[in-house]
Design an enzyme around this catalytic site. Structure first.
Site: not given
Ligand SMILES: *Cc1c(COP(=O)(O)O)cnc(C)c1O
Length: 396
Positions: A90, A112, A378
């Site tokens: 993020k 948000e 992610s």
């Molecule tokens: C917020 C988040 C997501 C989901 O958001 P996307 O916009 O779909 O990437 C996925 N993995 C993690 C670790 C997150 O913090």
């Protein structure tokens, strides 16, 4: 026009656009008219790339996982977004948008957040840049994610609890849009995923595209080819997935598998599998698939992962799945939790529950021994420890 990218009107096929209140027209139009120029400006890129390197810690490693490779009989690489500052992808987006807001003369940032990861990333960058920051968060999430709320407060952000609706992400987003409507002049709204009115989905995708840009270079260095056979990512709103696939879209031999949150099952009421269950509608400024009743009431999504329970989906992903460029799998809570335990015990990496959905998708793909697969890890699972421990206590 590029086949898989946004068109000049801000649409991906029939999805996208900017469906916003009159009062925001000027703001959104300013953003539409200037975002590409700013993002492509060499002085912007110099500042952004330097901070990605020295502040965020990029490039994130591309790690060949021996245990996953053995389990699936091919080469499985993890793109380690979990190692970024603040623990997920993020920050790539938050950093880019705050730098862009400064260049547009904005003096105040709002955001948000659902689970709190986007709120923390935004509050972090605002501390760095000396910008005042207000984060809207559903009251239910404030309670569930108290450690993340404390981090945002420590970073100097103002956290506003939202008591409308189900008091979760959708309601926090509505409230952030309301704030933006009353401060259109001085405020930039940092949206946390590839959702919202045009140009947000494209802007966020571009800011996250560093993930696949690096992955290509790293695979070339490690394997002598820039192109994997598969890329795999989870989708909530779609930003880590957009970043992981962005620079592979035109290489149609690269197969793309995305994992959305099935919750207790896409055929049950307890799900966040928007692409499987959604129908065409407008949510938070964009025309896309969303989970709604026959008369257009938004259905509350459910997933064990707070970062994936969003009732809509970025218009890019609605489109790419419709035209068959991506394959979207619905992964249930149990599958994600077990995939997380495997990675934790076999590799010593505790993944975010969101990322575990991508790991769990691997078992549905039949790989050849020569295949190279990149999975977007992610985020890290520190924020999810309570959920993991409670789950496995009850299971075993
Ligand atoms: C917020 C988040 C997501 C989901 O958001 P996307 O916009 O779909 O990437 C996925 N993995 C993690 C670790 C997150 O913090």
């Amino acid at each position: 026009m590029e086949k898989f990218k946004i068109d000049e009107q801000g649409y991906y096929g029939e999805f996208g656009g900017a469906y916003i209140p009159e009062i925001l027209h000027q703001n959104v139009e300013d953003l539409q008219n200037s975002y590409l120029q700013i993002l492509n400006d060499p002085s912007f890129q110099a500042e952004y790339q330097l901070l990605l390197k020295d502040y965020v810690g990029r490039p994130s490693p591309l790690y060949l996982s021996p245990k996953l490779s053995k389990k699936y009989g091919c080469k499985i690489f993890l793109k380690r977004e979990d190692l970024n500052h603040t623990g997920a992808h993020k920050i790539n987006n938050a950093l880019g948008q705050v730098l862009l807001a400064q260049r547009m003369g904005k003096t105040r940032i709002i955001a948000e957040t659902g689970a709190g990861q986007h709120g923390i990333a935004t509050a972090t960058v605002c501390a760095l840049m000396g910008m005042p920051c207000t984060v809207y968060m559903g009251a239910t999430d404030v309670e569930r994610q108290s450690v993340n709320v404390e981090k945002m407060i420590m970073l100097g952000a103002k956290v506003v609890s939202v008591y409308s609706g189900n008091q979760t992400l959708k309601d926090a987003t509505n409230e952030a849009i309301r704030d933006w409507c009353s401060h259109p002049q001085d405020t930039h709204y940092v949206i946390g995923s590839t959702v919202g009115p045009h140009p947000y989905p494209d802007m966020v995708a571009r800011l996250q595209s560093i993930i696949s840009k690096e992955a290509r270079e790293q695979l070339l260095e490690q394997e002598g080819t820039e192109k994997p056979d598969y890329v795999v990512a989870c989708v909530g709103g779609g930003s880590n997935a957009a970043g992981m696939i962005y620079n592979f879209l035109d290489d149609e031999e690269v197969q793309i598998y995305l994992a959305e949150a099935g919750g207790k099952g896409a055929d049950t009421p307890y799900t966040a599998a928007t692409i499987h269950c959604g129908t065409l509608g407008v949510i938070h400024g964009s025309k896309t698939l969303l989970m709604q009743t026959a008369d257009g009431q938004v259905i509350e999504p459910y997933s064990i992962s707070a970062g994936l329970d969003y009732p809509g989906i970025g218009p890019m992903h609605a489109y790419l799945s419709q035209i068959g460029r991506t394959h979207v799998l619905s992964i249930n809570d149990d599958e994600a939790m077990n995939a997380a335990l495997f990675l934790t015990r076999q590799e010593g990496i505790i993944p975010a529950i969101e990322s575990s959905h991508a790991l769990a998708a691997l078992k549905y793909i039949s790989f050849k021994p020569t295949d190279r697969v990149i999975v977007c890890l992610s985020g890290r699972g520190d924020k999810d420890l309570n959920t993991y421990l409670n789950y496995f206590k009850n299971e075993n």
